[in-house]
Design an enzyme around this catalytic site. Structure first.
Site, PDB file in Angstrom:
ATOM      1  N   GLU A 141      14.534 -27.383  15.457  1.00 45.48           N
ATOM      2  CA  GLU A 141      13.307 -26.676  15.868  1.00 45.48           C
ATOM      3  C   GLU A 141      13.569 -25.240  16.376  1.00 45.48           C
ATOM      4  OE1 GLU A 141       9.831 -28.549  18.003  1.00 45.48           O
ATOM      5  OE2 GLU A 141      10.421 -27.016  19.446  1.00 45.48           O
TER       6      GLU A 141
ATOM      7  N   ARG B  63       4.335 -26.549  14.235  1.00 41.78           N
ATOM      8  CA  ARG B  63       5.527 -25.833  14.735  1.00 41.78           C
ATOM      9  C   ARG B  63       5.997 -24.748  13.775  1.00 41.78           C
ATOM     10  NH1 ARG B  63       3.998 -28.717  18.389  1.00 41.78           N
ATOM     11  NH2 ARG B  63       5.250 -30.247  19.517  1.00 41.78           N
TER      12      ARG B  63
ATOM     13  N   SER C 147      12.839 -29.623  22.815  1.00 39.16           N
ATOM     14  CA  SER C 147      13.122 -30.492  21.660  1.00 39.16           C
ATOM     15  C   SER C 147      14.024 -29.747  20.695  1.00 39.16           C
ATOM     16  CB  SER C 147      11.826 -30.840  20.926  1.00 39.16           C
ATOM     17  OG  SER C 147      10.915 -31.427  21.807  1.00 39.16           O
TER      18      SER C 147
HETATM   19  P1  FAD Z   1      12.354 -16.824  22.487  1.00 40.75           P
HETATM   20  O1  FAD Z   1      13.294 -17.974  22.610  1.00 40.75           O
HETATM   21  O2  FAD Z   1      12.738 -15.585  23.186  1.00 40.75           O
HETATM   22  O3  FAD Z   1      12.152 -16.521  20.935  1.00 40.75           O
HETATM   23  C1  FAD Z   1      11.907 -17.569  20.022  1.00 40.75           C
HETATM   24  C2  FAD Z   1      11.710 -16.969  18.623  1.00 40.75           C
HETATM   25  O4  FAD Z   1      10.527 -16.201  18.596  1.00 40.75           O
HETATM   26  C3  FAD Z   1      12.836 -16.015  18.191  1.00 40.75           C
HETATM   27  O5  FAD Z   1      12.981 -16.113  16.805  1.00 40.75           O
HETATM   28  C4  FAD Z   1      12.289 -14.648  18.540  1.00 40.75           C
HETATM   29  O6  FAD Z   1      12.849 -13.634  17.747  1.00 40.75           O
HETATM   30  C5  FAD Z   1      10.816 -14.841  18.233  1.00 40.75           C
HETATM   31  N1  FAD Z   1       9.940 -14.013  19.056  1.00 40.75           N
HETATM   32  C6  FAD Z   1       9.860 -14.024  20.415  1.00 40.75           C
HETATM   33  N2  FAD Z   1       8.916 -13.145  20.825  1.00 40.75           N
HETATM   34  C7  FAD Z   1       8.395 -12.581  19.691  1.00 40.75           C
HETATM   35  C8  FAD Z   1       7.406 -11.606  19.441  1.00 40.75           C
HETATM   36  N3  FAD Z   1       6.732 -11.019  20.440  1.00 40.75           N
HETATM   37  N4  FAD Z   1       7.147 -11.251  18.163  1.00 40.75           N
HETATM   38  C9  FAD Z   1       7.804 -11.839  17.133  1.00 40.75           C
HETATM   39  N5  FAD Z   1       8.767 -12.775  17.300  1.00 40.75           N
HETATM   40  C10 FAD Z   1       9.054 -13.135  18.563  1.00 40.75           C
HETATM   41  N6  FAD Z   1       7.683 -25.637  22.481  1.00 40.75           N
HETATM   42  C11 FAD Z   1       6.539 -26.247  22.115  1.00 40.75           C
HETATM   43  O7  FAD Z   1       5.940 -25.905  21.086  1.00 40.75           O
HETATM   44  N7  FAD Z   1       6.006 -27.259  22.867  1.00 40.75           N
HETATM   45  C12 FAD Z   1       6.588 -27.694  23.999  1.00 40.75           C
HETATM   46  O8  FAD Z   1       6.067 -28.587  24.660  1.00 40.75           O
HETATM   47  C13 FAD Z   1       7.816 -27.082  24.397  1.00 40.75           C
HETATM   48  N8  FAD Z   1       8.476 -27.514  25.490  1.00 40.75           N
HETATM   49  C14 FAD Z   1       9.661 -26.946  25.835  1.00 40.75           C
HETATM   50  C15 FAD Z   1      10.338 -27.430  26.961  1.00 40.75           C
HETATM   51  C16 FAD Z   1      11.542 -26.874  27.351  1.00 40.75           C
HETATM   52  C17 FAD Z   1      12.244 -27.409  28.564  1.00 40.75           C
HETATM   53  C18 FAD Z   1      12.078 -25.769  26.623  1.00 40.75           C
HETATM   54  C19 FAD Z   1      13.351 -25.116  27.072  1.00 40.75           C
HETATM   55  C20 FAD Z   1      11.427 -25.297  25.499  1.00 40.75           C
HETATM   56  C21 FAD Z   1      10.221 -25.885  25.082  1.00 40.75           C
HETATM   57  N9  FAD Z   1       9.522 -25.448  23.946  1.00 40.75           N
HETATM   58  C22 FAD Z   1       8.336 -26.033  23.588  1.00 40.75           C
HETATM   59  C23 FAD Z   1      10.058 -24.333  23.137  1.00 40.75           C
HETATM   60  C24 FAD Z   1       9.717 -22.936  23.720  1.00 40.75           C
HETATM   61  O9  FAD Z   1       9.242 -23.056  25.017  1.00 40.75           O
HETATM   62  C25 FAD Z   1       8.647 -22.223  22.890  1.00 40.75           C
HETATM   63  O10 FAD Z   1       9.065 -22.105  21.558  1.00 40.75           O
HETATM   64  C26 FAD Z   1       8.344 -20.829  23.436  1.00 40.75           C
HETATM   65  O11 FAD Z   1       7.220 -20.295  22.789  1.00 40.75           O
HETATM   66  C27 FAD Z   1       9.520 -19.864  23.301  1.00 40.75           C
HETATM   67  O12 FAD Z   1       9.230 -18.695  24.038  1.00 40.75           O
HETATM   68  P2  FAD Z   1      10.354 -17.623  24.372  1.00 40.75           P
HETATM   69  O13 FAD Z   1       9.698 -16.435  24.964  1.00 40.75           O
HETATM   70  O14 FAD Z   1      11.424 -18.222  25.192  1.00 40.75           O
HETATM   71  O15 FAD Z   1      10.896 -17.287  22.910  1.00 40.75           O
HETATM   72  P1  NAP Z   2       5.639 -38.463  23.857  1.00 42.86           P
HETATM   73  O1  NAP Z   2       4.368 -38.224  24.568  1.00 42.86           O
HETATM   74  O2  NAP Z   2       6.609 -39.451  24.402  1.00 42.86           O
HETATM   75  O3  NAP Z   2       5.337 -38.812  22.340  1.00 42.86           O
HETATM   76  C1  NAP Z   2       6.430 -39.068  21.438  1.00 42.86           C
HETATM   77  C2  NAP Z   2       6.100 -38.426  20.106  1.00 42.86           C
HETATM   78  O4  NAP Z   2       4.976 -39.069  19.556  1.00 42.86           O
HETATM   79  C3  NAP Z   2       5.756 -36.982  20.314  1.00 42.86           C
HETATM   80  O5  NAP Z   2       6.740 -36.256  19.694  1.00 42.86           O
HETATM   81  C4  NAP Z   2       4.374 -36.788  19.729  1.00 42.86           C
HETATM   82  O6  NAP Z   2       4.336 -35.843  18.672  1.00 42.86           O
HETATM   83  C5  NAP Z   2       3.992 -38.144  19.145  1.00 42.86           C
HETATM   84  N1  NAP Z   2       2.685 -38.592  19.656  1.00 42.86           N
HETATM   85  C6  NAP Z   2       2.437 -39.283  20.788  1.00 42.86           C
HETATM   86  N2  NAP Z   2       1.131 -39.572  20.885  1.00 42.86           N
HETATM   87  C7  NAP Z   2       0.535 -39.042  19.789  1.00 42.86           C
HETATM   88  C8  NAP Z   2      -0.806 -39.006  19.323  1.00 42.86           C
HETATM   89  N3  NAP Z   2      -1.823 -39.579  19.996  1.00 42.86           N
HETATM   90  N4  NAP Z   2      -1.054 -38.367  18.162  1.00 42.86           N
HETATM   91  C9  NAP Z   2      -0.071 -37.777  17.474  1.00 42.86           C
HETATM   92  N5  NAP Z   2       1.224 -37.760  17.878  1.00 42.86           N
HETATM   93  C10 NAP Z   2       1.526 -38.404  19.014  1.00 42.86           C
HETATM   94  O7  NAP Z   2       6.425 -37.073  23.677  1.00 42.86           O
HETATM   95  P2  NAP Z   2       7.286 -36.223  24.708  1.00 42.86           P
HETATM   96  O8  NAP Z   2       8.611 -36.028  24.106  1.00 42.86           O
HETATM   97  O9  NAP Z   2       7.173 -36.746  26.094  1.00 42.86           O
HETATM   98  O10 NAP Z   2       6.532 -34.816  24.635  1.00 42.86           O
HETATM   99  C11 NAP Z   2       5.192 -34.693  25.062  1.00 42.86           C
HETATM  100  C12 NAP Z   2       4.542 -33.524  24.350  1.00 42.86           C
HETATM  101  O11 NAP Z   2       5.203 -32.320  24.714  1.00 42.86           O
HETATM  102  C13 NAP Z   2       4.637 -33.634  22.832  1.00 42.86           C
HETATM  103  O12 NAP Z   2       3.467 -33.122  22.263  1.00 42.86           O
HETATM  104  C14 NAP Z   2       5.827 -32.769  22.492  1.00 42.86           C
HETATM  105  O13 NAP Z   2       5.740 -32.186  21.210  1.00 42.86           O
HETATM  106  C15 NAP Z   2       5.760 -31.697  23.579  1.00 42.86           C
HETATM  107  N6  NAP Z   2       7.117 -31.200  23.879  1.00 42.86           N
HETATM  108  C16 NAP Z   2       7.649 -30.294  23.021  1.00 42.86           C
HETATM  109  C17 NAP Z   2       8.907 -29.777  23.252  1.00 42.86           C
HETATM  110  C18 NAP Z   2       9.477 -28.719  22.344  1.00 42.86           C
HETATM  111  O14 NAP Z   2      10.469 -28.107  22.686  1.00 42.86           O
HETATM  112  N7  NAP Z   2       8.870 -28.475  21.208  1.00 42.86           N
HETATM  113  C19 NAP Z   2       9.638 -30.191  24.364  1.00 42.86           C
HETATM  114  C20 NAP Z   2       9.065 -31.149  25.194  1.00 42.86           C
HETATM  115  C21 NAP Z   2       7.795 -31.642  24.958  1.00 42.86           C
HETATM  116  P3  NAP Z   2       4.256 -34.235  18.877  1.00 42.86           P
HETATM  117  O15 NAP Z   2       5.618 -33.821  19.344  1.00 42.86           O
HETATM  118  O16 NAP Z   2       3.915 -33.779  17.500  1.00 42.86           O
HETATM  119  O17 NAP Z   2       3.185 -33.952  19.868  1.00 42.86           O
END
Ligand code: FAD
Ligand code: NAP
Length: 332
Positions: A326, A159, A230
């Protein structure tokens, strides 16, 4: 090019925080992006690039030139895909599957623009963007040069990347190495359970469908209940810290990171601390998923700050674990 003053960003961020940008513009070409940066320089203000605003915690006032990046385009060459920063990420995942290109299915339904994906090295269900990316094209703001950075130069980690919190770089596009052969990754228990229950062939399409269905059932939809996904990163602690916690909390889930450290589940700790459903003003810890903070009723940045401080304090007091936010907080 049009620059609007005191632009309302409430509908442009998925947390629906009421926020106003000193200046706002949208850019569809590299030349327009340079004009927007020149405007910021003239105004002696920083520039803030926005994709779809799904990973941003915005303050009430944004003293910046906010640039909505709308660069479009997608090209497929053999098993490589080059995509412009303004394309929607999930549509890209769908498109690659339709083209018979595999490797992005675990990253389905992650909201946001493709250009933001490298910023926090998006990841889900065992795959990270860094597993698929070959290079990133980006404007280097201090020099004005448009450069190509190799994946190694992007400094990807869990991340995180060179681009997070770094206004020197604006990503304009990225190239992904996909595959015509399928190699589905089903290491996460939710995915395994979903697929096993349906007793179907485990191919990339099945994984895509499973990820979409699981996410729809598990996560609050930001268009219904505003949120940023998250809110906290999963804490990574030393083996000895994890062991001490496991003595107290034998049912605590944990995952080895592969480099000697242990990744804990922030959602589990928050739930266990009894914080699910906790509310401060308009913001609440989602009843559906403890890692997601939802804006129930026109919550303010101050409500959110209060709730976040309370969660961090309680997790530190109860478990000695420091939770890191995050999404990107702006202004920091
Ligand atoms: P923005 O919110 O618009 O920007 C985020 C940051 O990136 C800001 O600092 C912005 O300045 C910068 N930025 C944006 N575009 C650029 C660019 N072109 N160049 C340089 N900097 C830039 N994330 C995960 O990793 N895994 C997930 O499973 C996941 N699930 C999500 C689920 C939900 C319901 C939500 C709401 C979010 C989730 N996220 C997840 C977080 C999010 O989707 C990601 O971080 C996504 O990449 C953000 O994209 P955005 O266009 O909305 O970025
Ligand atoms: P989940 O599947 O219920 O798992 C709970 C946590 O355990 C997760 O955070 C995941 O880490 C870790 N995990 C589970 N199985 C694993 C494995 N085999 N090896 C290593 N780590 C493991 O999680 P969830 O909340 O429903 O989300 C599912 C996936 O979507 C996750 O990968 C999560 O990161 C991603 N997600 C991200 C966001 C965001 O905004 N960043 C939002 C929603 C979902 P990791 O998170 O490191 O994968």
């Amino acid at each position: 090019m049009f620059f609007s003053e005191f632009e309302d960003l409430t509908l442009r961020n998925s947390l629906r925080l009421q926020s106003r940008a000193r200046w706002y513009c949208e850019v569809g070409t590299l030349d327009e992006l340079k004009q927007a940066l020149a405007h910021a320089q003239r105004q002696a203000l920083p520039a803030l690039v926005m994709g779809e605003g799904t990973n941003l915690v915005l303050g009430d006032e944004i003293p910046a030139v906010v640039i909505g990046l709308r660069l479009k385009g997608l090209a497929v060459a053999d098993d490589r895909v080059t995509v412009a920063a303004g394309e929607n990420w999930h549509r890209l995942v769908e498109h690659t599957l339709e083209q018979g290109l595999f490797g992005l299915e675990n990253l389905a339904l992650i909201p946001g623009a493709a250009g933001a994906a490298p910023v926090q090295n998006i990841g889900a269900y065992g795959i990270e963007l860094s597993d698929r990316i070959t290079d990133v094209s980006a404007l280097h703001v201090p020099s004005g040069e448009h450069r190509t950075l190799s994946a190694a130069e992007c400094g990807f980690s869990y991340r995180n990347s060179l681009f997070r919190g770094n206004s020197d770089w604006i990503i304009t596009g990225l190239t992904l190495q996909l595959s015509r052969d399928q190699d589905p990754c089903v290491t996460y228990p939710d995915l395994q359970r979903y697929l096993a229950a349906r007793d179907q062939q485990v191919d990339a399409r099945a994984v895509f469908n499973a990820v979409v269905a699981i996410r729809r059932s598990k996560l609050p939809d930001p268009s219904v209940l505003p949120n940023a996904g998250s809110f906290f990163k999963n804490p990574v602690v030393s083996e000895s810290e994890a062991e001490a916690l496991r003595t107290r909390l034998p049912d605590m889930p944990w995952h080895a990171t592969g480099n000697g450290d242990i990744k804990l589940s922030a959602a589990w700790l928050i739930d266990r601390a009894g914080l699910k459903g906790r509310r401060r003003g308009g913001f609440q810890v989602s009843e559906q998923h403890a890692l997601v903070l939802v804006n129930r009723d026109e919550g303010s940045a101050a409500d959110l700050r209060e709730l976040v401080a309370e969660i961090r304090r309680q997790i530190a007091d109860d478990y000695g674990v420091d939770l890191e936010i995050e999404p990107v907080v702006y202004p920091a």
